[in-house]
Design a protein around this motif. Structure first.
Motif, PDB file in Angstrom:
ATOM      1  N   VAL A  46       2.573   5.040   3.382  1.00 42.66           N
ATOM      2  CA  VAL A  46       1.826   4.905   2.121  1.00 42.66           C
ATOM      3  C   VAL A  46       0.551   4.107   2.349  1.00 42.66           C
ATOM      4  O   VAL A  46      -0.541   4.491   1.887  1.00 42.66           O
ATOM      5  N   ASN A  47       0.659   2.993   3.065  1.00 48.97           N
ATOM      6  CA  ASN A  47      -0.529   2.165   3.304  1.00 48.97           C
ATOM      7  C   ASN A  47      -1.561   2.889   4.158  1.00 48.97           C
ATOM      8  O   ASN A  47      -2.773   2.719   3.961  1.00 48.97           O
ATOM      9  N   ALA A  48      -1.117   3.705   5.102  1.00 51.22           N
ATOM     10  CA  ALA A  48      -2.055   4.489   5.907  1.00 51.22           C
ATOM     11  C   ALA A  48      -2.798   5.492   5.031  1.00 51.22           C
ATOM     12  O   ALA A  48      -4.018   5.672   5.156  1.00 51.22           O
ATOM     13  N   ALA A  49      -2.068   6.160   4.140  1.00 52.27           N
ATOM     14  CA  ALA A  49      -2.696   7.121   3.238  1.00 52.27           C
ATOM     15  C   ALA A  49      -3.698   6.435   2.316  1.00 52.27           C
ATOM     16  O   ALA A  49      -4.788   6.960   2.055  1.00 52.27           O
ATOM     17  N   LEU A  50      -3.346   5.244   1.830  1.00 57.10           N
ATOM     18  CA  LEU A  50      -4.263   4.503   0.959  1.00 57.10           C
ATOM     19  C   LEU A  50      -5.510   4.062   1.718  1.00 57.10           C
ATOM     20  O   LEU A  50      -6.634   4.180   1.224  1.00 57.10           O
ATOM     21  N   ALA A  51      -5.325   3.547   2.934  1.00 54.57           N
ATOM     22  CA  ALA A  51      -6.451   3.039   3.713  1.00 54.57           C
ATOM     23  C   ALA A  51      -7.386   4.158   4.147  1.00 54.57           C
ATOM     24  O   ALA A  51      -8.620   3.984   4.152  1.00 54.57           O
ATOM     25  N   LEU A  52      -6.826   5.315   4.503  1.00 52.16           N
ATOM     26  CA  LEU A  52      -7.628   6.424   5.017  1.00 52.16           C
ATOM     27  C   LEU A  52      -8.086   7.383   3.931  1.00 52.16           C
ATOM     28  O   LEU A  52      -8.819   8.331   4.214  1.00 52.16           O
ATOM     29  N   ARG A  53      -7.646   7.123   2.670  1.00 51.11           N
ATOM     30  CA  ARG A  53      -7.994   8.025   1.555  1.00 51.11           C
ATOM     31  C   ARG A  53      -7.571   9.456   1.877  1.00 51.11           C
ATOM     32  O   ARG A  53      -8.318  10.407   1.701  1.00 51.11           O
ATOM     33  N   ARG A  54      -6.340   9.585   2.365  1.00 48.20           N
ATOM     34  CA  ARG A  54      -5.785  10.890   2.697  1.00 48.20           C
ATOM     35  C   ARG A  54      -4.538  11.156   1.849  1.00 48.20           C
ATOM     36  O   ARG A  54      -3.832  10.212   1.466  1.00 48.20           O
ATOM     37  N   PRO A  55      -4.226  12.422   1.561  1.00 50.17           N
ATOM     38  CA  PRO A  55      -2.984  12.718   0.854  1.00 50.17           C
ATOM     39  C   PRO A  55      -1.778  12.368   1.719  1.00 50.17           C
ATOM     40  O   PRO A  55      -1.835  12.426   2.948  1.00 50.17           O
ATOM     41  N   LEU A  56      -0.679  12.014   1.051  1.00 53.33           N
ATOM     42  CA  LEU A  56       0.580  11.731   1.726  1.00 53.33           C
ATOM     43  C   LEU A  56       1.511  12.907   1.499  1.00 53.33           C
ATOM     44  O   LEU A  56       1.830  13.247   0.357  1.00 53.33           O
ATOM     45  N   LEU A  57       1.939  13.553   2.581  1.00 50.60           N
ATOM     46  CA  LEU A  57       2.855  14.687   2.504  1.00 50.60           C
ATOM     47  C   LEU A  57       4.259  14.194   2.828  1.00 50.60           C
ATOM     48  O   LEU A  57       4.542  13.790   3.958  1.00 50.60           O
ATOM     49  N   LEU A  58       5.140  14.221   1.822  1.00 49.47           N
ATOM     50  CA  LEU A  58       6.513  13.761   1.980  1.00 49.47           C
ATOM     51  C   LEU A  58       7.443  14.965   2.066  1.00 49.47           C
ATOM     52  O   LEU A  58       7.452  15.816   1.169  1.00 49.47           O
ATOM     53  N   THR A  59       8.215  15.015   3.120  1.00 55.95           N
ATOM     54  CA  THR A  59       9.172  16.100   3.312  1.00 55.95           C
ATOM     55  C   THR A  59      10.582  15.521   3.290  1.00 55.95           C
ATOM     56  O   THR A  59      10.837  14.461   3.870  1.00 55.95           O
ATOM     57  N   GLY A  60      11.476  16.206   2.622  1.00 60.93           N
ATOM     58  CA  GLY A  60      12.851  15.724   2.569  1.00 60.93           C
ATOM     59  C   GLY A  60      13.701  16.581   1.657  1.00 60.93           C
ATOM     60  O   GLY A  60      13.197  17.457   0.941  1.00 60.93           O
ATOM     61  N   ALA A  61      14.988  16.313   1.660  1.00 61.31           N
ATOM     62  CA  ALA A  61      15.933  17.082   0.854  1.00 61.31           C
ATOM     63  C   ALA A  61      15.719  16.811  -0.630  1.00 61.31           C
ATOM     64  O   ALA A  61      15.210  15.757  -1.011  1.00 61.31           O
ATOM     65  N   PRO A  62      16.099  17.764  -1.487  1.00 64.02           N
ATOM     66  CA  PRO A  62      16.012  17.519  -2.929  1.00 64.02           C
ATOM     67  C   PRO A  62      16.808  16.280  -3.322  1.00 64.02           C
ATOM     68  O   PRO A  62      17.897  16.043  -2.810  1.00 64.02           O
ATOM     69  N   GLY A  63      16.230  15.498  -4.220  1.00 66.39           N
ATOM     70  CA  GLY A  63      16.922  14.305  -4.691  1.00 66.39           C
ATOM     71  C   GLY A  63      16.832  13.107  -3.774  1.00 66.39           C
ATOM     72  O   GLY A  63      17.506  12.099  -4.004  1.00 66.39           O
ATOM     73  N   SER A  64      15.972  13.182  -2.748  1.00 62.39           N
ATOM     74  CA  SER A  64      15.864  12.056  -1.807  1.00 62.39           C
ATOM     75  C   SER A  64      14.872  10.997  -2.270  1.00 62.39           C
ATOM     76  O   SER A  64      14.633  10.024  -1.550  1.00 62.39           O
TER      77      SER A  64
END
Length: 309
Positions: A46-64
């Motif tokens: 999250v902090n990397a995405a905030l610092a670099l002004r880049r979207p954060l792509l989260l992958t995982g199972a439903p309900g995670s």
């Protein structure tokens, strides 16, 4: 199955107290950011995405807990209400940027009968992505939910907008007025748009979620900070349950047994979601829960594998 605390099935009217709903099923919906516990490595992503002004792509199972991440970040950093764009196979970039009711405008012109009152503003509304890109003192928070459900071309269509942080509304670019106040997404707040151009002054914090059901182009992936939610363990599931529900000491063994069985099924590669476990624990620990002889039937009902019809 004989458990029937509410519905009996005899057709007789009766007044029944349905009890309190689970915390995650109260309406108006309450944010669950205070209950979320980020797994190892997520804070850094999250902090990397905030610092670099880049979207954060989260992958995982439903309900995670993928969609809860942005609620927690927005609350901690006071980014305001989260804008939401839920993706389907029919979702387009244009609908995320703005909506234009051309037919409504034509109909209004016919009723009014005057070209002098041809105001385009009532028929335009910025979409969730368009609103997130408005110039503002603080960046907005935008959730693009289940992007893996999109048409194959949508991730590539997003690239230019995410790189440039701006877009054009053609209907406003050729409109007679240079500045038009356009409604933001999710309300009646209006924002001036000049010459049909929307340009962000601070790139929004964007979280895109994926259930891992497809691959994405390399050009799209290199513009994202990526994080994969870890497989749940018995300990992490206990923490999740404890964060959402208060479990009494006498029921803790029952809950541990349910969690252990849930983990075994996950390790056997059954398709289950964490919120199913929460539903099961809530049912079993509720004061109006099933009797002991009905417990197994309720568990089978609530913890039905997702890949089955």
């Amino acid at each position: 199955m004989t458990w029937s605390p509410f519905y009996v099935g005899d057709g007789e009217p009766r007044s029944v107290d349905l009890g309190d709903p689970p915390p995650w099923r109260t309406f108006p919906r309450k944010a669950l950011h205070r209950r979320f516990r980020p797994p190892t490595g997520l804070v850094e992503a999250v902090n990397a995405a905030l610092a670099l002004r880049r979207p954060l792509l989260l992958t995982g199972a439903p309900g995670s807990g993928k969609s809860t991440v942005i609620e927690q970040v927005a609350a901690e950093l006071t980014l305001g209400d989260v804008l939401r764009w839920h993706i389907t196979s029919r979702s387009t970039l244009m609908e995320a940027l703005y909506r234009y009711d051309a037919l409504g405008r034509i109909h209004a012109q016919r009723i009014d009968g005057s070209t002098g009152s041809d105001d385009i503003a009532p028929f335009l509304q910025l979409g969730p992505l368009g609103t997130a890109l408005l110039p503002a003192g603080r960046p907005r928070a935008l959730l693009i939910d289940e992007i893996d459900k999109s048409d194959l071309d949508l991730p590539s269509d997003l690239l230019d907008v995410l790189e440039r942080g701006e877009f054009e509304v053609p209907e406003l670019a050729r409109y007679r007025e240079e500045v038009v106040d356009v409604r933001e997404w999710g309300g009646e707040t209006r924002h001036p748009v000049t010459k049909g151009r929307v340009r962000c002054t601070g790139f929004p914090f964007i979280v895109m979620t994926s259930n891992g059901e497809r691959d994405f182009p390399a050009a799209f992936l290199r513009r994202c900070i990526r994080y994969t939610m870890p497989e749940p363990t018995a300990d992490s599931l206990r923490q999740i349950v404890a964060a959402h529900l208060e479990i009494s000491e006498e029921l803790s063994d029952t809950v541990d047994t349910v969690i252990a069985g849930f983990v075994e099924r996950l390790e056997a590669r059954e398709s289950l979601a964490v919120d199913q476990l929460l539903n099961a624990v809530h049912m079993l620990t509720s004061t109006s829960g099933p009797t002991e002889e009905d417990t197994q039937a309720v568990l089978e009902l609530v913890l039905n594998e997702l890949s089955r019809a």
